[in-house]
Design a protein around this motif. Structure first.
Motif, PDB file in Angstrom:
ATOM      1  N   GLN A 181      74.832 -16.427  10.931  1.00 10.26           N
ATOM      2  CA  GLN A 181      75.715 -17.267  11.733  1.00 10.26           C
ATOM      3  C   GLN A 181      76.848 -16.492  12.432  1.00 10.26           C
ATOM      4  O   GLN A 181      77.003 -16.616  13.641  1.00 10.26           O
ATOM      5  CB  GLN A 181      76.271 -18.396  10.873  1.00 10.26           C
ATOM      6  N   THR A 212      85.557 -18.577  10.037  1.00  5.59           N
ATOM      7  CA  THR A 212      84.432 -18.800   9.113  1.00  5.59           C
ATOM      8  C   THR A 212      84.917 -19.507   7.851  1.00  5.59           C
ATOM      9  O   THR A 212      84.164 -20.208   7.188  1.00  5.59           O
ATOM     10  CB  THR A 212      83.767 -17.472   8.692  1.00  5.59           C
ATOM     11  N   TYR A 223      90.536 -18.756  20.116  1.00  9.40           N
ATOM     12  CA  TYR A 223      89.872 -18.316  21.347  1.00  9.40           C
ATOM     13  C   TYR A 223      90.833 -18.001  22.489  1.00  9.40           C
ATOM     14  O   TYR A 223      90.502 -17.250  23.384  1.00  9.40           O
ATOM     15  CB  TYR A 223      88.858 -19.378  21.789  1.00  9.40           C
ATOM     16  N   TRP A 225      77.631 -16.088  16.527  1.00  7.60           N
ATOM     17  CA  TRP A 225      78.932 -16.393  17.144  1.00  7.60           C
ATOM     18  C   TRP A 225      79.485 -15.195  17.902  1.00  7.60           C
ATOM     19  O   TRP A 225      79.896 -15.305  19.050  1.00  7.60           O
ATOM     20  CB  TRP A 225      79.947 -16.794  16.074  1.00  7.60           C
ATOM     21  N   MET A 250      87.323 -15.292  14.679  1.00 12.15           N
ATOM     22  CA  MET A 250      86.157 -15.726  13.901  1.00 12.15           C
ATOM     23  C   MET A 250      86.315 -15.411  12.415  1.00 12.15           C
ATOM     24  O   MET A 250      85.862 -16.166  11.561  1.00 12.15           O
ATOM     25  CB  MET A 250      84.890 -15.042  14.415  1.00 12.15           C
TER      26      MET A 250
END
Lengths: 335, 280
Positions: free
Chosen positions: B39, B91, B213, B43, B87
């Motif tokens: 995963q 997570t 982001y 990403w 990220m």
């Protein structure tokens, strides 16, 4: 605590869910030392709710109960320490081995590994799972899983064990084997057992005393024999060759309580069918009659149930959660 | 000493046994384990590399230096590094949310009732879930960092070996807070749909109303206000400061304090709720 003191004492215990659903309605009973006490009733009658309150996972709405002298509401931690629980579901972890599962249970009771390792092995031997102790529970059959649950429930050496539907979903053979383990516990360890069941045969075969529960209320409490006797005894059915009335003749025989003639057969109620039946044959032969048919029926708990609740065992409304859990249990039992 | 006297009266007994049970379910299941690795790769590769910010600023215009603009906006010369560190923190949200599902499963399979009938402290039952989720979060964060490094993460001058441990500490704290939050929400739930719905509802704002982001200072004022109280923003800021920024540690202590406070408060609430609501 003295021998005669009640192990479980329940007074006016009530549980109302969401202020409206009365699951258990002011029940009173007590369980004595060394007794197997059974709660018999259909699904949704309030059996699991009662057990839930006694093992302190549900809070009573009203009333009081004590287990081994500890109040279930005020001394819940003491209650939890002293009891063993075998839930309806298969709670053992599928990814762990049988041995690891018992050790996990031991950890939950705070039993140090130095003690629990030995105890776990002893218990695995008791339930005859020694050969499978290092196999993952995934590979266990329904009966093996049930035995593992039993072993887990015994890890803290409880004086009283609670079993919720101990044979749900098991086949007849496995069920009887499970009963034998339960009987052993009573016989060899003098353990007191409280169990719920909706199987009439189970209540009959296992329990010293039964409470029949329906719609959250206890309808009657007694030994299986007393309950069956309360119906008035055995029924002997007799037919004779000639078409003559023999009601008077039969009525005079010892132990006979009641005689009814229906469709050419005589239905005779007696407190002791085995003794009465030969007496009837004897009396009829002396009276010059030829007996063509004779049968003896013992009353079963089914008739008792029918008598006290006015209906056969049926399934009441069940919560979504319980239905799901029971289904999961059944599925796993049949593997 | 008799056997009975050796039985632990410690209120924390069973904590490791339950934590370990949850962890075992995770690391003994190769599929779950593998997905946990794949995963973050997806990403990072898909979003991190596709959003090539420096390419949208035309080069060759006098006085306009693309990498300087990127560095000024994101605090690091490439967007991938910026996003990858987002990220790392993020997570944790996915991992923590899993607690809710595992809690509902334990309830539905009857395991919860079994545990509730033992003398294990009610708070220990929940905290074991929180700890196992936090440990998993740290592991997931480590995987994301390794993958990001392989995909050419640009470390800042702030970076040192201790930064990695700083990141782990940060992730453990936010993992503790978030899984306590999800645990509290799903405490009484028996329906599988509920934790999933809550998870979908909560993740989106958590993700986009944070600096995962985009930098907060470029957001509209109302979103800035939200992002500034979002503990994820502080986690991410801390992680970036430790790993990829080059302008000193600055408010790192504040980041730790904020995330730590969040974890303590939410865990406190979770424990209080467990006393009151775990038994029906």
């Amino acid at each position: 605590m003295s021998e005669n003191e009640d192990i479980i004492k329940v007074e006016g215990l009530t549980k109302i869910f969401n202020h409206s659903l009365v699951a258990v309605d002011h029940i009173d009973f007590s369980v004595k030392q060394g007794e197997i006490f059974g709660f018999l009733g259909p699904n949704g009658a309030g059996k699991t709710t009662t057990i839930g309150m006694l093992i302190t996972i549900l809070k009573p709405t009203e009333g009081a109960a004590s287990v081994l002298g500890n109040d279930i509401a005020k001394q819940s931690l003491e209650v939890r320490r002293s009891i063993g629980v075998v839930p309806q579901e298969y709670t053992a972890d599928e990814d762990l081995t049988g041995y690891e599962n018992i050790l996990l249970c031991a950890d939950l009771y705070g039993i140090p590994r130095s003690i629990s390792k030995k105890r776990a092995l002893d218990l695995l031997k008791l339930v005859e799972l020694t050969d499978f102790k290092d196999k993952r529970v995934q590979t266990y059959s329904g009966g093996m899983r049930r035995r593992l649950e039993l072993a887990c429930g015994l890890i803290n050496r409880p004086r009283v064990l609670f079993l919720d539907e101990p044979t749900l979903g098991l086949d007849v053979q496995t069920r009887e084997a499970t009963w034998n383990y339960v009987k052993t516990l009573k016989k060899e360890f003098g353990m007191t057992l409280f169990l719920t069941t909706h199987y009439l045969e189970e209540a009959d075969a296992l329990c010293d005393r039964i409470a029949i529960i329906d719609h959250g209320k206890i309808v009657v409490i007694g030994t299986p024999t007393d309950l069956k006797d309360s119906l008035g005894g055995d029924i002997i059915t007799v037919a004779i060759q000639k078409d003559v009335d023999i009601t008077d003749l039969i009525s005079r025989i010892e132990h006979v309580k009641e005689v009814k003639k229906e469709n050419g057969s005589y239905f005779i109620k007696s407190a002791n069918g085995e003794i009465t039946a030969p007496l009837i044959i004897e009396a009829l032969r002396k009276g010059g009659q030829v007996v063509t048919k004779l049968s003896l029926t013992k009353p079963t708990l089914n008739e008792v149930y029918l008598q006290y609740t006015g209906k056969s065992m049926r399934d009441a409304e069940e919560s979504r959660e319980n239905v799901f859990r029971q289904r999961m249990t059944m599925q796993r039992a049949r593997r | 000493m008799s056997e009975e006297n050796k039985i632990s009266r410690n209120r924390l007994h069973g904590l490791w046994a339950l934590t370990n049970r949850d962890l075992k379910k995770w690391y003994q299941n190769p599929i779950v384990f593998l997905i946990g690795i794949i995963q973050p790769i997806l990403w990072l590769a898909l979003l991190g590399k596709a959003m090539n910010m420096s390419s949208i600023i035309p080069a060759g215009i006098p006085g306009l230096n693309p990498s300087m603009i990127i560095a000024k906006t994101f605090g690091t010369p490439d967007y991938f590094s910026f996003m990858a560190m987002g990220m790392v923190a993020f997570t944790t949200v996915f991992t923590s949310a899993f607690v809710g599902i595992s809690l509902v499963f334990d309830r539905r399979l009857g395991f919860m009732n079994k545990v509730l009938s033992t003398p294990v402290s009610r708070s220990v039952i929940l905290i074991s879930k929180v700890i196992s989720a936090s440990i998993r979060s740290v592991f997931q964060a480590a995987i994301v960092m390794v993958i990001a490094y392989i995909m050419e993460l640009r470390l800042g001058t702030n970076f040192s070996v201790f930064s990695v441990f700083g990141v782990f500490a940060m992730v453990f704290l936010i993992g503790f807070g978030l899984s306590s939050l999800f645990t509290s929400i799903t405490l009484r739930t028996t329906r599988m749909e509920t934790p999933q719905a809550i998870f979908n509802l909560v993740t989106l704002p958590l993700m986009f109303a944070s600096s995962a982001y985009f930098p907060i200072q470029n957001m509209p004022w109302w979103l800035q206000d939200i992002a500034n109280v979002n503990p994820i923003s502080y986690t991410i800021d801390g992680v970036r400061r430790l790993m990829i920024f080059s302008d000193g540690y600055g408010p790192l202590l504040k980041d730790f304090a904020f995330v730590g406070l969040f974890a303590v408060v939410v865990t406190g609430i979770c424990i209080v709720l467990s006393w009151r609501y775990l038994n029906k």
